[in-house]
Design a protein around this motif. Structure first.
Motif, PDB file in Angstrom:
ATOM      1  N   ASP A 156      18.348   4.793  -3.667  1.00 28.03           N
ATOM      2  CA  ASP A 156      17.234   4.650  -4.607  1.00 28.03           C
ATOM      3  C   ASP A 156      16.944   3.169  -4.878  1.00 28.03           C
ATOM      4  N   GLY A 214      15.262   1.716  -1.988  1.00 27.97           N
ATOM      5  CA  GLY A 214      13.873   2.184  -1.991  1.00 27.97           C
ATOM      6  C   GLY A 214      13.023   1.368  -2.950  1.00 27.97           C
ATOM      7  N   ARG A 215      13.604   1.031  -4.124  1.00 26.56           N
ATOM      8  CA  ARG A 215      12.842   0.226  -5.088  1.00 26.56           C
ATOM      9  C   ARG A 215      12.642  -1.206  -4.586  1.00 26.56           C
ATOM     10  N   THR A 224      12.217  -1.992  -1.455  1.00 29.58           N
ATOM     11  CA  THR A 224      11.180  -1.939  -0.403  1.00 29.58           C
ATOM     12  C   THR A 224       9.774  -1.745  -0.988  1.00 29.58           C
ATOM     13  N   GLU A 225       9.707  -1.465  -2.303  1.00 34.06           N
ATOM     14  CA  GLU A 225       8.388  -1.366  -2.943  1.00 34.06           C
ATOM     15  C   GLU A 225       7.914  -2.726  -3.446  1.00 34.06           C
ATOM     16  N   ARG A 226       8.756  -3.734  -3.353  1.00 31.95           N
ATOM     17  CA  ARG A 226       8.369  -5.064  -3.840  1.00 31.95           C
ATOM     18  C   ARG A 226       7.662  -5.805  -2.698  1.00 31.95           C
ATOM     19  N   VAL A 248       8.995  -6.931   1.220  1.00 30.32           N
ATOM     20  CA  VAL A 248       8.350  -6.514   2.473  1.00 30.32           C
ATOM     21  C   VAL A 248       7.985  -7.746   3.295  1.00 30.32           C
TER      22      VAL A 248
END
Ligand SMILES: N[C@@H](CCC(=O)N[C@@H](CS)C(=O)NCC(=O)O)C(=O)O
Length: 211
Positions: A186, A189-190, A192-194, A198
């Motif tokens: 998790d 995953g958080r 990779t949302e930044r 990326v």
């Protein structure tokens, strides 16, 4: 002077700094160095960093090496958004940064060598298995921490997440077995949302692949 970051974008230690700079919009210039870009064998480079390693950070009156020292320096200045707010959180951030250096990175680098960097005929299943065992133990510990706290130092994303999170893109994209770890998965995953992650970390490492 505009601050300068020396180091190739394919270096996981340079990526930590690129990520922090991007998160905070800190103006700088980056010069490719190390690996296929060379430059680290010159006398000028040795004057900046006697270890002849990247990253190196240069700004008015300061030349600094060791990626975690650079991270802390940035976070005590223009990267203040990444600096933990309380003294206790600063101590906890330091703890996870030290853990990254001593416990997480060595086996992760070992697995990366046995999977990507070494030419296939130089890889060793025994070494891979040894490094994977140590890496799994380190990741279990990280998973335990993240199951108690959203970010490594506490309530806020910061330099400890950058130090430990930057090599995880390689972990999650290498051709290896990966046991499920709910909290760690998790957290990754958080990350990779930044957008900054990326842009600076989730990039190709093909130039490092052994022939
Ligand atoms: N502990 C140092 C390690 C620096 C390091 O080993 N950098 C690697 C790249 S990840 C390097 O310079 N390798 C030689 C090269 O790229 O030429 C740090 O965190 O800055």
């Amino acid at each position: 002077m505009t601050p300068v970051l020396w180091g190739r974008a394919s270096s996981v230690n340079v990526q930590k700094i690129m990520w922090a700079l991007e998160e905070c919009g800190i103006a700088h210039r980056r010069i490719d160095a190390g690996g296929r870009y060379g430059q680290t064998d010159t006398a000028e480079f040795a004057e900046m960093n006697p270890m002849r390693r990247v990253p190196v950070w240069q700004e008015d009156g300061l030349t600094l090496w060791e990626s975690h020292a650079i991270l802390r320096h940035l976070a005590r200045g223009p990267g203040a958004a990444l600096w933990p707010k309380t003294r206790n959180e600063q101590a906890i951030a330091d703890q996870w940064i030290e853990f990254t250096t001593t416990t997480l990175l060595p086996p992760l680098i070992g697995v990366f060598f046995e999977t990507v960097r070494l030419p296939p005929n130089e890889r060793s299943p025994e070494m891979l298995s040894k490094h994977l065992g140590a890496l799994d133990a380190a990741l279990d510990i990280l998973d335990g921490r993240i199951s108690q706290s959203p970010w490594l130092a506490g309530k806020h994303f910061g330099i400890a997440d950058i130090a430990a999170g930057s090599p995880l893109y390689r972990y999650f994209t290498m051709d290896i077995r990966r046991p499920a770890r709910a909290a760690l998965d998790d957290w990754y995953g958080r990350l990779t949302e930044r957008p900054a992650y990326v842009k600076t970390v989730m990039t190709s490492y093909e130039e490092l692949r052994g022939a």
